[in-house]
Design an enzyme around this catalytic site. Structure first.
Site, PDB file in Angstrom:
ATOM      1  N   PRO A  64       0.828  -1.293  -0.095  1.00 12.21           N
ATOM      2  CA  PRO A  64       0.006   0.171   0.131  1.00 12.21           C
ATOM      3  C   PRO A  64       0.986   1.286  -0.106  1.00 12.21           C
ATOM      4  O   PRO A  64       0.501   2.191  -0.663  1.00 12.21           O
ATOM      5  CB  PRO A  64      -0.775   0.076   1.430  1.00 12.21           C
ATOM      6  CG  PRO A  64      -0.907  -1.505   1.578  1.00 12.21           C
ATOM      7  CD  PRO A  64       0.304  -2.007   1.085  1.00 12.21           C
ATOM      8  N   TYR A  65       1.986   1.307   0.790  1.00  9.31           N
ATOM      9  CA  TYR A  65       2.753   2.397   0.680  1.00  9.31           C
ATOM     10  C   TYR A  65       3.486   2.621  -0.712  1.00  9.31           C
ATOM     11  O   TYR A  65       3.347   3.741  -1.201  1.00  9.31           O
ATOM     12  CB  TYR A  65       3.872   2.346   1.770  1.00  9.31           C
ATOM     13  CG  TYR A  65       4.790   3.357   2.038  1.00  9.31           C
ATOM     14  CD1 TYR A  65       4.325   4.601   2.632  1.00  9.31           C
ATOM     15  CD2 TYR A  65       6.050   3.342   1.201  1.00  9.31           C
ATOM     16  CE1 TYR A  65       5.301   5.665   3.105  1.00  9.31           C
ATOM     17  CE2 TYR A  65       6.950   4.509   1.499  1.00  9.31           C
ATOM     18  CZ  TYR A  65       6.691   5.592   2.498  1.00  9.31           C
ATOM     19  OH  TYR A  65       7.466   6.712   2.633  1.00  9.31           O
ATOM     20  N   ILE A  66       4.051   1.789  -1.401  1.00  7.25           N
ATOM     21  CA  ILE A  66       4.468   2.018  -2.605  1.00  7.25           C
ATOM     22  C   ILE A  66       3.575   2.024  -3.587  1.00  7.25           C
ATOM     23  O   ILE A  66       3.637   3.337  -4.435  1.00  7.25           O
ATOM     24  CB  ILE A  66       5.071   0.414  -3.278  1.00  7.25           C
ATOM     25  CG1 ILE A  66       6.238  -0.060  -2.351  1.00  7.25           C
ATOM     26  CG2 ILE A  66       5.611   0.449  -4.660  1.00  7.25           C
ATOM     27  CD1 ILE A  66       6.723  -1.414  -2.538  1.00  7.25           C
TER      28      ILE A  66
END
Length: 260
Positions: free
Chosen positions: A164-166
């Site tokens: 999700p961060y990427i």
């Protein structure tokens, strides 16, 4: 710290600029608040944690700088609008904004992650950036301005981070590029992509994953963790008039990670 890097530089780079910084209660945001003030800007510090905001704002005003804060959750558009309106009310306008607020999730295989983790990261990193750009651009259209969004090397290449961060940091770069249409109206939007940087979030990841910091160092020609102020310098330059022909760019500030 690299020899020759001046942590106290005061060049007047942002003299007269009226600024808003999100995620300003710690890390890169707090470093940016100090740096922008030192270089002549009036600054509204924005974050969710009032205690930390109050301490940093008091520190800045005690030194004679013009600073105030607004407790704000960037995932809530009405709160962001209030913060932008507050900056305009206090300073008479808004010239520059550093959309730095961000959230992460503990690294885990994508198929094992909870939907709630994905949604929480997207709410801050993507919806939050969207909300900030929307209201900041509206405030800047009359007189022009500049915005810098904080992405990450994870927005450019695969990294040892949660999916999700990427995904969210790729989206921040997409929003930055989507806003190039405003350049003709006097509003420049760019992004930075920091590498491994000392922050609360990174500190938590390092504590949970022994050896991760050294693993990340091995991925960059400059094998160290950046000081938040080094990242803030890049944002300050992009927001300054010296970067007047830079539009829609994503500038890596990553010790050479993405140059390999």
């Amino acid at each position: 710290m690299t020899k020759g890097f001046d942590m106290t530089a005061n060049s007047g780079l942002l003299t007269g600029k009226r600024a808003l910084i999100t995620g300003a209660s710690s890390g890169i945001g707090a470093a940016a608040a100090r740096l922008f003030c030192e270089n002549g800007a009036s600054v509204l510090l924005v974050a969710r944690r009032e205690g930390e905001l109050a301490v940093i704002t008091k520190e800045l005003t005690a030194k004679g700088f013009t600073a105030a804060y607004a407790v704000t959750d960037v995932s809530r558009t009405e709160e962001v609008k209030r913060a932008v309106d507050r900056a305009v009310e206090l300073f008479g306008g808004l010239d520059i904004a550093f959309n730095n607020a961000g959230a992460g999730a503990a690294p885990a295989p994508l198929h094992l992650m909870e939907d709630a983790d994905f949604e929480a990261v997207m709410a801050t990193n993507v919806l939050g950036t969207w909300n900030c750009m929307k209201h900041e651009i509206a405030a800047m259209l009359a007189n022009g301005g500049a915005i810098v969004n904080n992405s990450s090397v994870a927005g450019l290449v695969n990294t040892p981070a949660a999916a999700p961060y990427i995904a969210s940091k790729h989206a921040v770069i997409g929003l930055t590029k989507a806003a190039v249409e405003y350049a003709a109206q006097g509003v420049r939007v760019n992004a930075i992509a920091p590498g491994t940087t000392r922050s609360e979030m990174m500190g938590q990841w390092f504590d949970l994953n022994p050896g991760l910091e050294q693993q990340l160092h091995a991925m960059a020609p400059l094998p160290r963790t950046a000081d938040p102020r080094e990242i803030a310098y890049a944002a300050a330059w992009l927001l300054s008039d010296q970067a007047s022909f830079v539009v829609g760019a994503t500038v890596p500030v990553d010790g050479g990670w993405t140059a390999r």
